[in-house]
Structures are given as structure tokens and as C-alpha cells.
Design an enzyme around this catalytic site. Structure first.
Site, mmCIF file in Angstrom:
data_model
loop_
_atom_site.group_PDB
_atom_site.id
_atom_site.type_symbol
_atom_site.label_atom_id
_atom_site.label_comp_id
_atom_site.label_asym_id
_atom_site.label_seq_id
_atom_site.Cartn_x
_atom_site.Cartn_y
_atom_site.Cartn_z
ATOM 1 N N CYS A 287 0.791 -1.228 0.000
ATOM 2 C CA CYS A 287 0.000 0.000 0.000
ATOM 3 C C CYS A 287 0.824 1.278 0.000
ATOM 4 C CB CYS A 287 -0.957 -0.013 1.187
ATOM 5 S SG CYS A 287 -1.862 -1.562 1.241
ATOM 6 N N HIS B 246 -2.763 8.177 6.230
ATOM 7 C CA HIS B 246 -3.007 6.888 5.572
ATOM 8 C C HIS B 246 -4.414 6.430 5.947
ATOM 9 C CE1 HIS B 246 -2.028 3.272 3.489
ATOM 10 N NE2 HIS B 246 -2.118 2.498 4.545
ATOM 11 N N HIS C 11 -9.740 2.129 0.018
ATOM 12 C CA HIS C 11 -8.290 1.937 0.029
ATOM 13 C C HIS C 11 -7.879 1.406 -1.333
ATOM 14 C CE1 HIS C 11 -4.300 1.164 1.020
ATOM 15 N NE2 HIS C 11 -4.418 0.498 2.160
#
Lengths: 348, 87, 387
Positions: free
Chosen positions: C152, C283, C317
Site C-alpha cells: 500500500c 493513511h 483503500h
């Protein structure tokens, strides 16, 4: 600022884990070559080992060996992997298809993350600095090495552990079998480079190198690590010549050339003959008959080049053409049709 | 099946599910904590053990807060199976 | 040392096909985390899906129909084209390309690996680097190419690499970004790890219960100050850092040590102090563990004043693409002098005193911090600044 290779370790289908050129190569009649693996239980603590896939074991074991050989503990980790953690990627794809999807173990998913190895190395050896993974087929090692050189130049790192790794995958073997990429019949690997038939034999390996901004006693400098997308727009010979210029070298400076000949009747000469002619007096060395073909295979050649620069004799079984000079500057060239790569190392 | 038999069966299944290759059923104390000091298992192992209960015994642990209790030791797992399952 | 300017941005996500549409969504707040229409999986969880079929995306990408392309590739190409257009880059001879996706074209390969012989034209997608090469080919990019895969944090790491290459003179201009599409593989992975949200992700909420996956393509054009001469500039990449927490395979430490180190190192590279940061694009994935550890790191360094939000309540996400997508949102915050709301937040988490931006509002934005953390302990922070 220069970069130096201060330690190296290679796990390959040959007995390279001991750190020297084997006297005799392992030969087999096969379509692929698998690593001559150590007993991982002797190297990796059981608590880490139990969830590890094949590629993680290969990589972690080789990283330990490389770090142990290094006088300086690395502060950063960069891994290049051509196809990544294919084994557990396949396992988790299969688990998803076979289901039930509600009852899947997360472990193959965790292990399918291509940066899992770099993360595991960081955890196992407590290396908390820069941590990167390149997933870029044949250019993965070269991207990792040039990133390491940049880190050292910036002063972000004093010593970076660079790894190159790919594992044998039955799925890749099957998928990439189009376009006569692999041999159809088993061949003795020592006869491979006669290139009598189309296709290569598949291999696997893990090569690790500690790259530092200060030389050790061996004084082996990593001069260049370059790659280029190969859309057939620019001639390879011109690219290599331009690179030599860029690094203030001439063709005469290259004492030894490693070529990525893989025993393929269809592409070996078109990929390599021109480059070989560029260095008419250099020793020409080959290695894919010892390791098989895989995306980060140039790590095998790099390990061999480091051994030669450390004073070991290039074995006859890896010599295509013997030159007359002692090897001080070595160029590695690999061409996998989508990417071309050059690495240059020299004795400082 | 008695609780002791169930415990022995569970130990085998746990060793297999968690790839605890170097551990034999005799090494596992049925009353020792599975997590932390005991076998040193972690959160991923907890997920595997919950999957084990579902796959092998057909029992779904709906409430995540129950987990800590159920997975405290091999014996608490066995009790949970006896109380909820077909074993 | 060369300064590094952002001269082009492009993105497609669940909240819009291009920059203008996404800006509109960021301003008005939308609910895009819903049931999937195109993703086929037994795991029925809310996701932030781009509401277009592959055929529609093919046409958006300006490609001829009748050919099956990887959705991941299409998202990348659409965003990359927009980035190059906004940067007015017609000469691409010295352009380098840095790309990333989590698992190459997994949305294709997961469906054909059992019977590959029936899908000859798609077999190329088993090559891990096929998508970047196809993007390069499509856009006439000939410079050096890099592909990063660090889960990620992938495309945030790409931006860091691009910046370092330009600063050191090893590149003049770089097209950098990431692309990921929804796949059965990833939703199953997050579900098996028990970090997928059953109700739809609510980053930094008291009742947050996990990640909602999204899909996106996002690219930026970065150029050296000299190469960008005479061009409109969106902002500057001032700071960057990547560290490894070396703590756990998938989880972050509760106190957020790795995050704190990455942020501090990025501030040091930028020669800025915590007080200079006007907005933090966190994040903020919506898991219990990430949001707690990240907010601890942020509170330790910034206290309770600096505005913070996660934009994953808008976009889901987007995995390897999220670093680049959120870099684009950070650049837009600077251009528009606005900070983005923490979409889907109902009740801010009680463990933190962080100043969460509840709704999009105007603000003075000079320096933006953007965090991206990946599995394997990979923590990256970037700092973007107004010129």
C-alpha cells in the site's frame, strides 16, 4: 561517490552457497533447474520458518549469509524480484477459486505480497532504514542496484543490502511456454549453450550483495547498473557504446563480458553476437546453463564477477571464449526481449 | 469422545494448522496459555485457530470478543467445542 | 540539488473520472462505498468501485474497442494521459516512468490461470511488468522505467524515487504513479486477515471496523525546476522518507514508531518543522490498529492543532495507487487552499486528540504531509509545498 560490493551470497542450482566456484558443475537432463538448497532449519529460527513459503526461505537464508560476510551491517534493504512471490500467489488464487471464500487462511495472502521478503529481512535482522522492492521482471535487479547506488550517494545509507530473487513456478513454466520460450525436451544443461533448439530452461535463484560507500580489502567497485525498455527502437550495440562513454570507459577497458546466452536457437545470436563483437579481446563468460533462465538471473553473473575480481579463476565450464587479460573491469549484459540490462563492476 | 481425547485430537490439529513442525503433542500443556509466553502464538495464529474450529468442528465464533476466552488454552478450546459443537 | 516541481496530475477513482470530477466530490462529500457491481466475489462487502464497465473504461482511455484489456492497465492509462496533458508534455523522449500495482493484473490472471490456453491474448498479463510496459508503449515513453511493489505504500515510494532521481540529476522529468483495480484476490485477502470492513470503512471513527477496498489510477508529472521553466507549477515535492518498522508482517506497532520515524525523516529532508505543516493527509485505512497507531504518531509530533483527514472514506483503500492518489489530493489542497473532510466520519475515535477535519473547508495550505503505510512494515511520508 563510488559504491563498493563488500559481500555477496548466492543460492542457485549450483553449489554456490559455499561462497566459491564449485569445481564441477551439477549436471542434469531437465527442462528446469532448482536450487541446491541448504537445510533451512540450520539457518532460519523455527518461529520464522513455519509460515514461510519457498521464496521467503531462499531469500532469508541468503540474506543472513550475505550479512554475516559483510564487515558493515546494512542499514537499508532493497529487493528486486522479477515475478515476485509466485508460489503463494498461486496458492491464494487457487484458494479463492476453490473456496469457500469465507474460510481462507490469510497466510498465503500475506506471503503473496511481493515486498514480504524485504519486510521479513528487516524484521529478522532488525534493519529499520529504507526498505524497497522492485517487481520488474528482467530489470528488477538493475533497478535495485541503481537505487542502492543513489542511496549511498545521498548519504542516506552507508551500507545497503541488495537482493535479487525468483523462485521456480509451475504456473509460470506453463504460462510462458508460448512463443517457444522454454525447451520442449529435457536437455543436459552443459549442452544447453550449443543452442540447437528453440527455448531456454527455467531456473531459480537468490543473490544478495552488501553495497557500501567504503571499500573493503577486495575493493570491488559497482560502476553502473542500467536498464532500458527494449521496443526495438534503438540498437543494443549503440546503447552499450553510449553507456560506456557515459561512464568514461572504452570497449578496450572491458576485460570480461558476461552474456545472457540461454541456449535458444532463435534469439541467442540476435541478442548477443553484436555485443560480443564489440569486445573482441575480452573473455566471454556465460551462466544460464548453470542456473537456468529467470528474470533476476543477472545476479548469478554478478556473483561470479565478484568472485573473479576477488581473485578466483573463472571455471572452464563458464568460459565461452578465453581472453588474455586479467579481468579488472567486467561488463554484464542481458537481453530478455522486453528489457536490456548492463551492470559494470571493476577492481578499484 | 472424552475431553482428554478431544484435547489430544486438537493438539494434532493445531500442530498441523499452524505448521508447528518441531513441536509434538506431548510438548503442549493443555492448560498453558497458547498466546504470549506459552507457545508464543500471535494474531495470525488466532485467525488460523478460529478457521480450524469452523472447518473441523463446524462452529462459527460470531463475537470477536469471545475469542480471547475460547483460545486461552487447548482445554478452553475443547470446552468450547463440547459446549457448542457436535463433538 | 535540483528542486522538484509537480507539473501534471491525473487520476480516476470511485469519486470521479478526472481531476475536475474528483475535486467536486471532495468538496461536496459523497457516499461511494457501496455494494460492488462489477467485482465478482462471494465476499459481499462494501467497496469503492469505479462505476464503469471495462468497455466504458476502454473508451475513456481512448483505446479501440473489441479488445480485452486489464482494468488495472486502463485505470493507469487514463490517469497517466491526464497527467501528461496537464503537464503539456508532448516531447516524451527524456521522460522516465515509475509505476506500481499490488499484484500486476491480478484481476485478469485470477480468472484465467486454470485454463490459460483458452485466453491466448491475455497471457501477457502474467508478466509482472506488463502494465508499465504497455503504458510506456501507449504513451511513447522511452526513458528508463522502474516498477515498485511495496503493497500500500508502492506509489508513494514511486514519488519518493522520482524525486530523488530528479534531485540528483539522474532524471529531468518523471511520470510516476500507480494503478490497482478491485479483485477477488485482494478482497479475499483483506477478509481473511479480518481487516475488511463489513459496514463500510470509517477512518478515525470510534466504531471503525476495517478497510473498504477501492480502485484507482493516479499519476503525477514531476520535473526539475529547470525542465519546468515557463510552465504552470502545481507545487513542489519538498520532503520524503521511507523506513521499515521491523515489527510485524501486516500490523503496525501500537505507538506508531515507524510512522513517527518516517514523518520526522521527511520533515528533516524538507528542512521544515512540524509546526510548518498546514494539513496532514493521513493513511487512515479504517482498521482499529492502523488508525490508532497513526494517530498516536501524529499526536506525538503535531499535538492536537494540525488539521488531519483520511480521504479513504471517499475513495476506499486503493492499495498500490493510494500514495499517488493522495499525493494528487494533497496537491489539490495546496492549489485550492482547502483541506478535505474525513468522509463517513460519525464519531471521532476517543483515543486521540487529533484535529480531524470533519468537512471540507477553506484553509491556508502551504505544506501538506501525506502518509502511506504498507504491509511488511513499510512506512512512507511525503511533503508537498506551495511554490
Amino acid at each position: 561517490m563510488a559504491s563498493y560490493i563488500i559481500s555477496s551470497a548466492l543460492l542457485s542450482p549450483q553449489k554456490t552457497f559455499e561462497g566459491t566456484f564449485p569445481e564441477e558443475p551439477i549436471t542434469t537432463e531437465s527442462l528446469y533447474l532448482l536450487c541446491a538448497e541448504p537445510d533451512y532449519k540450520q539457518i532460519i529460527p523455527p518461529v520464522r520458518l513455519r509460515r514461510m513459503s519457498h521464496i521467503l526461505k531462499m531469500g532469508l537464508a541468503t540474506s543472513y549469509l550475505c550479512i554475516n560476510e559483510s564487515k558493515v551491517k546494512p542499514d537499508s534493504v532493497i529487493v528486486g524480484t522479477g515475478q515476485g512471490c509466485t508460489g503463494d500467489l498461486e496458492n491464494f488464487m487457487r484458494a479463492c477459486s476453490e473456496g469457500p471464500e469465507e474460510l481462507l487462511s490469510p497466510i498465503p495472502f500475506i506471503n503473496s505480497g511481493h515486498n514480504t521478503l524485504a519486510g521479513q529481512i528487516a524484521m529478522a535482522s532488525q534493519i529499520k532504514g529504507y526498505n524497497m522492492t522492485y517487481l520488474q521482471e528482467a530489470a528488477s535487479l538493475e533497478s535495485a542496484l541503481s537505487d542502492a547506488m543513489l542511496l549511498l550517494e545521498e548519504g542516506t545509507s552507508e551500507c545497503t543490502l541488495v537482493g535479487a530473487i525468483d523462485e521456480f513456478s509451475a504456473l509460470s513454466f506453463k504460462i510462458f511456454d508460448r512463443d517457444q520460450y522454454w525447451r520442449k525436451e529435457a536437455v543436459n544443461n552443459l549442452d544447453l549453450l550449443k543452442a540447437e533448439k528453440p527455448g531456454a530452461i527455467m531456473g531459480e535463484g537468490a543473490g544478495f550483495f552488501c553495497i557500501s560507500n567504503r571499500p573493503d580489502r577486495q575493493n570491488i567497485e559497482l560502476v553502473a547498473s542500467e536498464s532500458k525498455m527494449n521496443f526495438g527502437t534503438e540498437a543494443s550495440v549503440k546503447w552499450v557504446t553510449d553507456l560506456l562513454n557515459q561512464y568514461n570507459l572504452t570497449t578496450n577497458d572491458i576485460d570480461m563480458l558476461f552474456v545472457g546466452r540461454k541456449g535458444d536457437l532463435l534469439t541467442d545470436d540476435t541478442s548477443y553476437a553484436g555485443i560480443e563483437q564489440l569486445f573482441p579481446t575480452a573473455t566471454i563468460a556465460a551462466y544460464k546453463h548453470l542456473s537456468g533462465e529467470f528474470p533476476t538471473v543477472q545476479s548469478v553473473a554478478l556473483w561470479m564477477a565478484v568472485k573473479v575480481l576477488s581473485g578466483q579463476q573463472l571455471p572452464d565450464y563458464a568460459t565461452l571464449k578465453a581472453g588474455t587479460r586479467t579481468a579488472k573491469t567486467i561488463l554484464l549484459y542481458n537481453n530478455d526481449l522486453s528489457t536490456e540490462n548492463v551492470i559494470i563492476v571493476r577492481k578499484g | 469422545m472424552t475431553q482428554e481425547e478431544l484435547i489430544e485430537q486438537l493438539k494434532d490439529q493445531i500442530i498441523k494448522a499452524l505448521s508447528l513442525e518441531d513441536i509434538t503433542p506431548a510438548d503442549i500443556d493443555a492448560d498453558a496459555p497458547l498466546f504470549g509466553e506459552g507457545l508464543g502464538l500471535d494474531s495470525i495464529d488466532a485467525i488460523e485457530l478460529i478457521l480450524l474450529l469452523e472447518k473441523e468442528y463446524g462452529i462459527k465464533v460470531e463475537d470477536p470478543r469471545q475469542r480471547r476466552e475460547i483460545l486461552a488454552s487447548v482445554r478452553t478450546m475443547a470446552k468450547f467445542i463440547e459446549d457448542n459443537g457436535k463433538a | 540539488m535540483n528542486r522538484v516541481f509537480v507539473t501534471g496530475i491525473g487520476a480516476i477513482s470511485a469519486i470521479g473520472n478526472n481531476i475536475a470530477e474528483q475535486l467536486q466530490s471532495l468538496r461536496k462529500g459523497t457516499n461511494n462505498i457501496v455494494s460492488a457491481k462489477f467485482l465478482k466475489s462471494a465476499i459481499k462487502l462494501p467497496v469503492a468501485e469505479i462505476p464503469h464497465s471495462n468497455e466504458e473504461l476502454t473508451s475513456l482511455a481512448g483505446l479501440p474497442g473489441g479488445v480485452t484489456y486489464s482494468r488495472t492497465f486502463l485505470l493507469g492509462l487514463i490517469a497517466a494521459k491526464e497527467a501528461l496533458e496537464t503537464a503539456h508534455l508532448s516531447d516524451r523522449s527524456d521522460l522516465q516512468l515509475i509505476s506500481s500495482s499490488t499484484n500486476a493484473a491480478i484481476e485478469i490472471t485470477e480468472n484465467i490461470y486454470q485454463h490459460p490456453e483458452e485466453h491466448q491474448s491475455l497471457l501477457k498479463y502474467f508478466h509482472a511488468n506488463q502494465i508499465p510496459l504497455d503504458i510506456a508503449r501507449e504513451l511513447g515513453i522511452n526513458g528508463r522505467q522502474y516498477t515498485i511493489s511495496t503493497a500500500c505504500s508502492s506509489s508513494a515510494n514511486g514519488i519518493m524515487l522520482a524525486t530523488r532521481l530528479i534531485r540528483s540529476g539522474k532524471a529531468k522529468r518523471v511520470l510516476v504513479g500507480g494503478n490497482d483495480s478491485l479483485a477477488r484476490f485482494s478482497i479475499n485477502g483483506f477478509n481473511a486477515l479480518e481487516i475488511a470492513s463489513p459496514t463500510g470503512s470509517r477512518p478515525f471513527d470510534e466504531n471503525r471496523d476495517g478497510v473498504s477496498l477501492g480502485e484507482a489510477g493516479a499519476y503525477l508529472v514531476l520535473e526539475s525546476e529547470e525542465a519546468a521553466k515557463g510552465k504552470p507549477v502545481y507545487g513542489e515535492v519538498r520532503g520524503y522518507a521511507n523506513v521499515n518498522e521491523a515489527y510485524h508482517a501486516t500490523a503496525t506497532s501500537p505507538e506508531g514508531k515507524g510512522a513517527q520515524q518516517a514523518i520526522s525523516d521527511a520533515l528533516a529532508v524538507a528542512h521544515l518543522s512540524a509546526g510548518d505543516i498546514s494539513y496532514i493527509n493521513a493513511h487512515g485505512t479504517g482498521t482499529k490498529v492502523n488508525d490508532l497507531s497513526e494517530s498516536n504518531a501524529i499526536c506525538n509530533l503535531f499535538g492536537d492543532q494540525t488539521p488531519v483527514s483520511s480521504t479513504k472514506g471517499y475513495t476506499g483503500h486503493t492499495l498500490a495507487a493510494c500514495g499517488a492518489l493522495e499525493a494528487v489530493f494533497s496537491i489539490l489542497a495546496i492549489r485550492e487552499q482547502q483541506v478535505w473532510g474525513n468522509c463517513r466520519l460519525l464519531q471521532p475515535m476517543s483515543e486521540t486528540s487529533m484535529n480531524i477535519v470533519k468537512e471540507t473547508r477553506s484553509a491556508t495550505v502551504n505544506h501538506v504531509l501525506s502518509n502511506s503505510f504498507g504491509f511488511g512494515g513499510n512506512d512512507t511520508s511525503l511533503i508537498f509545498s506551495k511554490i
